[in-house]
Design a protein around this motif. Structure first.
Motif, PDB file in Angstrom:
ATOM      1  N   GLY A   1       0.814  -1.198   0.000  1.00 20.36           N
ATOM      2  CA  GLY A   1       0.000   0.000   0.000  1.00 20.36           C
ATOM      3  C   GLY A   1       0.853   1.256   0.000  1.00 20.36           C
ATOM      4  N   MET A   2       2.054   1.166  -0.556  1.00 19.41           N
ATOM      5  CA  MET A   2       3.006   2.273  -0.528  1.00 19.41           C
ATOM      6  C   MET A   2       3.853   2.268  -1.791  1.00 19.41           C
ATOM      7  SD  MET A   2       4.073   1.379   3.330  1.00 19.41           S
ATOM      8  CE  MET A   2       3.404  -0.258   2.997  1.00 19.41           C
ATOM      9  N   ASN A   3       4.339   3.431  -2.148  1.00 20.62           N
ATOM     10  CA  ASN A   3       5.333   3.534  -3.216  1.00 20.62           C
ATOM     11  C   ASN A   3       6.718   3.269  -2.642  1.00 20.62           C
ATOM     12  OD1 ASN A   3       3.197   6.041  -4.193  1.00 20.62           O
ATOM     13  ND2 ASN A   3       3.751   4.480  -5.682  1.00 20.62           N
ATOM     14  N   ILE A   4       7.678   3.061  -3.538  1.00 22.21           N
ATOM     15  CA  ILE A   4       9.034   2.708  -3.102  1.00 22.21           C
ATOM     16  C   ILE A   4      10.062   3.602  -3.801  1.00 22.21           C
ATOM     17  CG2 ILE A   4       9.245   0.890  -4.863  1.00 22.21           C
ATOM     18  CD1 ILE A   4      10.891  -0.711  -2.767  1.00 22.21           C
TER      19      ILE A   4
ATOM     20  N   LEU B   1       0.614   3.087  -8.237  1.00 21.05           N
ATOM     21  CA  LEU B   1      -0.399   4.081  -7.908  1.00 21.05           C
ATOM     22  C   LEU B   1       0.248   5.460  -7.961  1.00 21.05           C
ATOM     23  CD1 LEU B   1      -3.284   4.759  -6.787  1.00 21.05           C
ATOM     24  CD2 LEU B   1      -2.224   4.742  -4.528  1.00 21.05           C
ATOM     25  N   GLU B   2      -0.495   6.444  -8.444  1.00 23.17           N
ATOM     26  CA  GLU B   2      -0.001   7.820  -8.443  1.00 23.17           C
ATOM     27  C   GLU B   2      -0.101   8.364  -7.018  1.00 23.17           C
ATOM     28  OE1 GLU B   2      -2.028  10.106 -11.394  1.00 23.17           O
ATOM     29  OE2 GLU B   2      -1.104   9.044 -13.063  1.00 23.17           O
ATOM     30  N   GLY B   3       0.886   8.017  -6.204  1.00 18.33           N
ATOM     31  CA  GLY B   3       0.844   8.333  -4.785  1.00 18.33           C
ATOM     32  C   GLY B   3       1.026   9.822  -4.506  1.00 18.33           C
ATOM     33  N   ILE B   4       0.243  10.336  -3.572  1.00 18.10           N
ATOM     34  CA  ILE B   4       0.348  11.741  -3.193  1.00 18.10           C
ATOM     35  C   ILE B   4       1.562  11.963  -2.309  1.00 18.10           C
ATOM     36  CG2 ILE B   4      -0.798  13.594  -1.890  1.00 18.10           C
ATOM     37  CD1 ILE B   4      -3.467  12.385  -2.950  1.00 18.10           C
ATOM     38  N   THR B   5       1.865  11.025  -1.422  1.00 13.84           N
ATOM     39  CA  THR B   5       3.087  11.148  -0.634  1.00 13.84           C
ATOM     40  C   THR B   5       4.302  11.008  -1.538  1.00 13.84           C
ATOM     41  OG1 THR B   5       1.923  10.206   1.278  1.00 13.84           O
ATOM     42  CG2 THR B   5       4.324  10.318   1.405  1.00 13.84           C
ATOM     43  N   ARG B   6       4.220  10.128  -2.522  1.00 14.37           N
ATOM     44  CA  ARG B   6       5.302   9.999  -3.518  1.00 14.37           C
ATOM     45  C   ARG B   6       5.553  11.324  -4.200  1.00 14.37           C
ATOM     46  NH1 ARG B   6       5.601   9.398  -9.035  1.00 14.37           N
ATOM     47  NH2 ARG B   6       7.197   7.998  -9.882  1.00 14.37           N
TER      48      ARG B   6
ATOM     49  N   PHE C   1      13.447   3.107   0.830  1.00 10.26           N
ATOM     50  CA  PHE C   1      12.355   3.478   1.731  1.00 10.26           C
ATOM     51  C   PHE C   1      11.014   3.391   1.029  1.00 10.26           C
ATOM     52  CE2 PHE C   1      13.671   7.656  -0.011  1.00 10.26           C
ATOM     53  CZ  PHE C   1      12.450   8.239  -0.342  1.00 10.26           C
ATOM     54  N   LEU C   2       9.970   3.238   1.843  1.00  8.58           N
ATOM     55  CA  LEU C   2       8.593   3.188   1.385  1.00  8.58           C
ATOM     56  C   LEU C   2       7.906   4.480   1.800  1.00  8.58           C
ATOM     57  CD1 LEU C   2       7.715  -0.425   2.649  1.00  8.58           C
ATOM     58  CD2 LEU C   2       8.763   0.231   0.466  1.00  8.58           C
ATOM     59  N   CYS C   3       6.863   4.860   1.061  1.00  6.00           N
ATOM     60  CA  CYS C   3       6.128   6.058   1.467  1.00  6.00           C
ATOM     61  C   CYS C   3       4.659   5.930   1.069  1.00  6.00           C
ATOM     62  CB  CYS C   3       6.747   7.309   0.875  1.00  6.00           C
ATOM     63  SG  CYS C   3       6.562   7.488  -0.911  1.00  6.00           S
ATOM     64  N   GLY C   4       3.813   6.487   1.916  1.00  6.27           N
ATOM     65  CA  GLY C   4       2.384   6.486   1.666  1.00  6.27           C
ATOM     66  C   GLY C   4       1.688   7.316   2.726  1.00  6.27           C
ATOM     67  N   THR C   5       0.394   7.551   2.544  1.00  7.26           N
ATOM     68  CA  THR C   5      -0.341   8.391   3.489  1.00  7.26           C
ATOM     69  C   THR C   5      -0.315   7.812   4.894  1.00  7.26           C
ATOM     70  OG1 THR C   5      -1.806   9.255   1.776  1.00  7.26           O
ATOM     71  CG2 THR C   5      -2.597   9.367   4.036  1.00  7.26           C
TER      72      THR C   5
ATOM     73  N   VAL D   1       9.136   5.433   5.523  1.00  2.76           N
ATOM     74  CA  VAL D   1       9.659   4.354   6.370  1.00  2.76           C
ATOM     75  C   VAL D   1      10.845   3.690   5.683  1.00  2.76           C
ATOM     76  CG1 VAL D   1       9.135   2.143   7.466  1.00  2.76           C
ATOM     77  CG2 VAL D   1       7.378   3.909   7.356  1.00  2.76           C
ATOM     78  N   PRO D   2      12.015   3.646   6.337  1.00  2.00           N
ATOM     79  CA  PRO D   2      13.159   2.958   5.722  1.00  2.00           C
ATOM     80  C   PRO D   2      12.982   1.442   5.732  1.00  2.00           C
ATOM     81  CG  PRO D   2      13.740   3.788   7.904  1.00  2.00           C
ATOM     82  CD  PRO D   2      12.363   4.305   7.600  1.00  2.00           C
ATOM     83  N   VAL D   3      13.550   0.794   4.730  1.00  2.00           N
ATOM     84  CA  VAL D   3      13.577  -0.679   4.682  1.00  2.00           C
ATOM     85  C   VAL D   3      14.916  -1.128   5.260  1.00  2.00           C
ATOM     86  CG1 VAL D   3      13.521  -2.724   3.191  1.00  2.00           C
ATOM     87  CG2 VAL D   3      12.067  -0.732   2.660  1.00  2.00           C
ATOM     88  N   LYS D   4      14.867  -1.926   6.331  1.00  2.00           N
ATOM     89  CA  LYS D   4      16.083  -2.389   7.012  1.00  2.00           C
ATOM     90  C   LYS D   4      16.626  -3.670   6.411  1.00  2.00           C
ATOM     91  CE  LYS D   4      14.299  -2.645  11.110  1.00  2.00           C
ATOM     92  NZ  LYS D   4      14.161  -2.827  12.582  1.00  2.00           N
ATOM     93  N   THR D   5      15.706  -4.588   6.080  1.00  2.00           N
ATOM     94  CA  THR D   5      16.135  -5.868   5.516  1.00  2.00           C
ATOM     95  C   THR D   5      15.211  -6.241   4.364  1.00  2.00           C
ATOM     96  OG1 THR D   5      14.762  -7.193   7.033  1.00  2.00           O
ATOM     97  CG2 THR D   5      17.015  -6.680   7.745  1.00  2.00           C
ATOM     98  N   LEU D   6      15.783  -6.923   3.382  1.00  2.00           N
ATOM     99  CA  LEU D   6      15.013  -7.466   2.264  1.00  2.00           C
ATOM    100  C   LEU D   6      15.322  -8.944   2.196  1.00  2.00           C
ATOM    101  CD1 LEU D   6      13.143  -7.051  -0.147  1.00  2.00           C
ATOM    102  CD2 LEU D   6      15.166  -6.622  -1.544  1.00  2.00           C
TER     103      LEU D   6
END
Length: 304
Positions: free
Chosen positions: A193-196, A214-219, A250-254, A259-264
């Protein structure tokens, strides 16, 4: 337990949240013929008589655009007036989230968008951090993001979120916080539910609209803030392996904000996150009304 705001908007009137109920025969419940919005609000940190909403106009316009996919003419200014009155009636005292939803409200059984009633409802709930601001663990989902040729991904269509739900639960049951979905070409698309974004050589890189995002507004906000900070953003396809060698992810969304990604999966990612933290701090300052340059992004509502 979630704490819902006491007043909802339902069937063209404001009613107690517990009285806003739909029929089990509601068309949208069966066919996913709805579109959702979501925006955050907070009491002004220095003035308890003011409520601040982040980018209200953009959220209302996007929901109006989404409604058009449902053959529903719902002007953005109508949505905005309902949301403003909704906030005034609820007078929230803590950080909160507003969920406006447009949907086929008729009781027909045929999957269609013509000759069926549509409606708007709005409710809200208190919401702090959706994900830990310190960072999250992610896995690459086995589910792929839908294609725009099969579903209008520029709208927040409720039916599309089955993929998000599948990916999120798969991640959680595998021991991760969040999922990253690839598109049908095997390129990175977005999270559940977030852009990257990734950071490489002090530049932001993010999948473009041609990657079924998605055309994210936070993005959009992140790109504008980064530009003002002198940070370039490149929109292009991103390979999953590029996530592993990025300086930051990092991820971002409303709901999530930044939010940073620590591990993948089984890889530890960078813990420096210098650029991510800078963007986090700036976004928080903007939403709290502490950045005059971005005052047009923050809608202030006076409550008595």
């Amino acid at each position: 337990m979630q704490s819902f705001l006491p007043i909802a908007y339902f069937q063209n009137q404001f009613v107690p949240f517990g009285e806003a109920k739909i029929s089990i025969a509601t068309h949208a419940l069966h066919y996913g013929t709805g579109a959702l919005g979501g925006l955050r609000g907070i009491p002004h940190p220095q003035d308890s008589q003011q409520i601040l909403l982040f980018r209200l106009d953009r959220h209302c316009q996007r929901l109006s655009n989404s409604a058009r996919f449902l053959h529903y003419d719902l002007p953005a200014d109508k949505i905005q007036s309902v949301i403003v009155e909704f906030v005034k009636r609820n007078q929230p005292t803590a950080s909160f989230y507003i969920r406006p939803f447009v949907y086929t409200s008729g009781l027909g059984i045929a999957p269609r968008l013509h000759s069926i009633e549509k409606d708007l409802f709005v409710y809200g709930l208190e919401l702090q951090d959706y994900l830990s601001a310190e960072g999250v663990s992610c896995r690459i989902s086995s589910w792929y993001r839908q294609e725009d040729r099969s579903m209008p991904l520029r709208g927040k269509i409720s039916a599309a979120y089955i993929t998000s739900a599948l990916a999120k639960t798969e991640a959680a049951e595998s021991g991760f916080d969040e999922a990253i979905l690839l598109n049908s070409q095997g390129k990175v698309s977005e999270a559940s539910g977030m852009n990257i974004f990734i950071v490489r050589n002090e530049r932001l890189i993010t999948p473009g609209f041609d990657q079924d995002i998605l055309e994210g507004i936070t993005r959009d906000s992140v790109i504008k803030i980064a530009s003002d900070l002198g940070i370039e953003t490149i929109e292009r396809p991103v390979d999953r392996t590029e996530l592993l060698i990025a300086d930051e992810v990092f991820l971002c969304g409303t709901a999530a904000k930044i939010v940073p990604v620590k591990t993948l999966e089984n890889y530890q990612l960078s813990r420096q996150n210098t650029v991510t933290r800078k963007l986090q701090e700036k976004l928080i300052a903007i939403t709290e009304g502490r950045e005059p340059k971005y005052q047009d992004w923050v809608y202030s509502i006076a409550i008595s």
